[in-house]
Design a protein around this motif. Structure first.
Motif, PDB file in Angstrom:
ATOM      1  N   VAL A  34      28.455 -26.746 -25.390  1.00 18.07           N
ATOM      2  CA  VAL A  34      29.735 -26.877 -24.702  1.00 18.07           C
ATOM      3  C   VAL A  34      29.480 -27.581 -23.372  1.00 18.07           C
ATOM      4  N   VAL A  35      30.222 -28.656 -23.104  1.00 19.19           N
ATOM      5  CA  VAL A  35      29.992 -29.455 -21.904  1.00 19.19           C
ATOM      6  C   VAL A  35      31.158 -29.273 -20.933  1.00 19.19           C
ATOM      7  N   THR A  36      30.838 -28.788 -19.722  1.00 15.58           N
ATOM      8  CA  THR A  36      31.851 -28.572 -18.676  1.00 15.58           C
ATOM      9  C   THR A  36      31.311 -29.119 -17.353  1.00 15.58           C
ATOM     10  N   ILE A  37      31.092 -30.421 -17.278  1.00 13.50           N
ATOM     11  CA  ILE A  37      30.456 -31.027 -16.108  1.00 13.50           C
ATOM     12  C   ILE A  37      31.478 -31.764 -15.240  1.00 13.50           C
ATOM     13  N   SER A  38      31.074 -32.043 -14.012  1.00 12.02           N
ATOM     14  CA  SER A  38      31.853 -32.911 -13.127  1.00 12.02           C
ATOM     15  C   SER A  38      30.850 -33.621 -12.232  1.00 12.02           C
ATOM     16  N   THR A  39      30.419 -34.782 -12.633  1.00  6.50           N
ATOM     17  CA  THR A  39      29.361 -35.492 -11.926  1.00  6.50           C
ATOM     18  C   THR A  39      29.796 -35.824 -10.496  1.00  6.50           C
ATOM     19  N   GLY A  40      29.079 -35.262  -9.551  1.00  9.18           N
ATOM     20  CA  GLY A  40      29.419 -35.483  -8.143  1.00  9.18           C
ATOM     21  C   GLY A  40      30.439 -34.522  -7.576  1.00  9.18           C
ATOM     22  N   GLY A  41      31.064 -33.713  -8.443  1.00  9.17           N
ATOM     23  CA  GLY A  41      32.011 -32.711  -7.988  1.00  9.17           C
ATOM     24  C   GLY A  41      33.130 -33.287  -7.128  1.00  9.17           C
TER      25      GLY A  41
END
Length: 456
Positions: free
Chosen positions: A81-88
């Motif tokens: 499961v992918v829940t990322i935010s590159t750099g936020g």
């Protein structure tokens, strides 16, 4: 055999507590080996505490481990499961502020428009990297993506790798919940037909216990002010709705907070199935200075400060949940747990899913990632019966899909001209003068270069 479920972005205060609670409410996932992976080491210990709290309260054999090593996490995974935010928020601030200086206000800025395109440039290389590691370490695993821009991320993975990939979004579920209240029908009795892309899923038909739900909706909208009947539930604040002071929500209130999609329904006979804040960005005529940047349609802008406030609320929620003696038994409406259950048990269920087009959305080319109602069971997932969007909505879907394909090209190539092409194709990004569009694109790339190694 216990499933090994890996959450990349496992420190997410927004997502992980909800997904873990759903696992506790799904018997086939009680013995899950849960792995939380995140580049931020500060969030993982408290998130693991919540998982252990759930396991203890429920008395289930759910286990958890944490790591910052992506490859170690993925080794032997069954579901990722992918829940990322590159750099936020640090990176997303530029997605909103720079276009605003060029006269483009974005109500969300994470799917389409200049913000969605720039976010795509950051997230595509990361998710493709995850998928390539999966191809080596867990080639039979499913990648379940919750990250935006969902369509472009899933398209990049399915285009570049053999990994089975599904995008999971709750917008159609929320729309169905609203429709059940407007139509005074059971949520379980409503079956929508959906075609489109993520955050612009178009409900072209609505079966409500064998009756035409869209026709019934049209009758209600003939006299919206007369809909004084109280709703069975007040709308949750976490969906962005202000509580009504001293009174219950009514059907008229529900119409008011969905007026943009309902106007498109009046025009076309089909109903966009996402929240109006998302829908507005696909139709720039609703996000103008004359409309108060969407205010006339009940659409509000969400600056970074508002998102930071939401994050603080997620942190408070986590602490509250860890301290509670019980674990909620209410389904969240998220699709991860029931989808995995269908894949494990073979139980056939119909979900709104984002998968490659194999004819289920004939308005768009095969292979593009599209959102529609799909069957999931022990054989995997497959699109349902094909359906067409009305011509007006189909034309927007086609243009957006082309922009999204160009965005994937740009994210993979690292070529500035590919980004410009994606901006020109996008209805919201292209509303400015050409020279301004070029300058805006350059500013976005320069401001976020820290997270764009492919452009170095």
């Amino acid at each position: 055999m216990a499933p090994r479920i890996v959450i990349i972005g496992g420190g997410s205060n927004q997502w992980v507590p909800t997904l873990v609670t759903d696992m506790a409410n799904t018997p086939t996932l009680h013995d899950t080996e849960l792995v939380l992976e995140d580049i931020d080491t500060t969030k993982l210990p408290r998130m693991a505490d919540y998982v252990r709290h759930v396991a203890d309260v429920r008395g289930i054999p759910l286990t958890v481990s944490t790591t910052t090593d992506q490859r170690a996490a993925l080794d032997g995974a069954d579901y990722v499961v992918v829940t990322i935010s590159t750099g936020g928020f640090r990176s997303m601030r530029h997605d909103l502020d720079i276009p605003a200086r060029y006269g483009i206000q974005q109500s969300v800025g994470d799917t389409v428009g200049p913000g969605g395109i720039n976010r795509c440039l950051r997230n595509v290389p990361v998710i493709v990297g995850i998928a390539r590691d999966m191809a080596e370490l867990c080639p039979d695993a499913w990648l379940l993506n919750l990250t935006n821009p969902m369509t472009t991320l899933c398209r990049a993975v399915t285009r570049e790798t053999p990994i089975k990939t599904i995008g999971l979004c709750h917008e159609v579920t929320i729309a169905t919940f609203y429709l059940s209240m407007l139509l005074s029908a059971s949520f379980m009795a409503i079956r929508p037909t959906v075609v489109g892309v993520n955050h612009l899923p178009v409900i072209t038909a609505l079966d409500v216990d064998g009756e035409d739900g869209l026709a019934k909706l049209g009758e209600i909208l003939d006299s919206p002010a007369a809909q004084a009947e109280a709703l069975p539930f007040n709308l949750p604040e976490e969906l962005g709705h202000e509580p009504k002071q001293g009174r219950e929500w009514t059907k008229a209130d529900l119409i008011e907070v969905n007026q943009l999609k309902l106007e498109l329904f009046r025009l076309t006979g089909a109903l966009p199935g996402a929240g109006d804040r998302h829908v507005a960005e696909f139709f720039p005529d609703f996000l103008t200075e004359a409309s108060g940047w969407g205010k006339r349609w009940g659409v509000s802008l969400t600056p970074i400060a508002a998102r930071e406030a939401d994050e603080a609320k997620y942190v408070e929620r986590l602490e509250r949940l860890i301290g509670e003696p019980d674990v909620s038994t209410w389904p969240s409406g998220e699709i991860v747990a029931p989808l995995i259950d269908s894949l494990i048990t073979g139980t056939a269920r119909l979900f709104p899913l984002n998968i490659p087009n194999a004819g289920q959305v004939p308005d768009l080319p095969d292979g593009r990632v599209v959102e529609s109602m799909c069957w999931a069971d022990g054989q995997g997932v497959r699109g349902g019966e094909p359906a067409y969007a009305p011509p007006l909505l189909a034309s927007y879907l086609q243009r957006v899909s082309e922009s999204q394909e160009l965005s994937v090209d740009a994210a993979l190539s690292g070529r500035r001209d590919d980004v410009v092409a994606a901006m020109l194709a996008d209805p919201l990004a292209s509303r400015v003068d050409y020279d301004q569009l070029m300058s805006m694109t350059d500013e976005l790339i320069t401001a976020t270069k820290e997270w764009l190694p492919q452009f170095a």
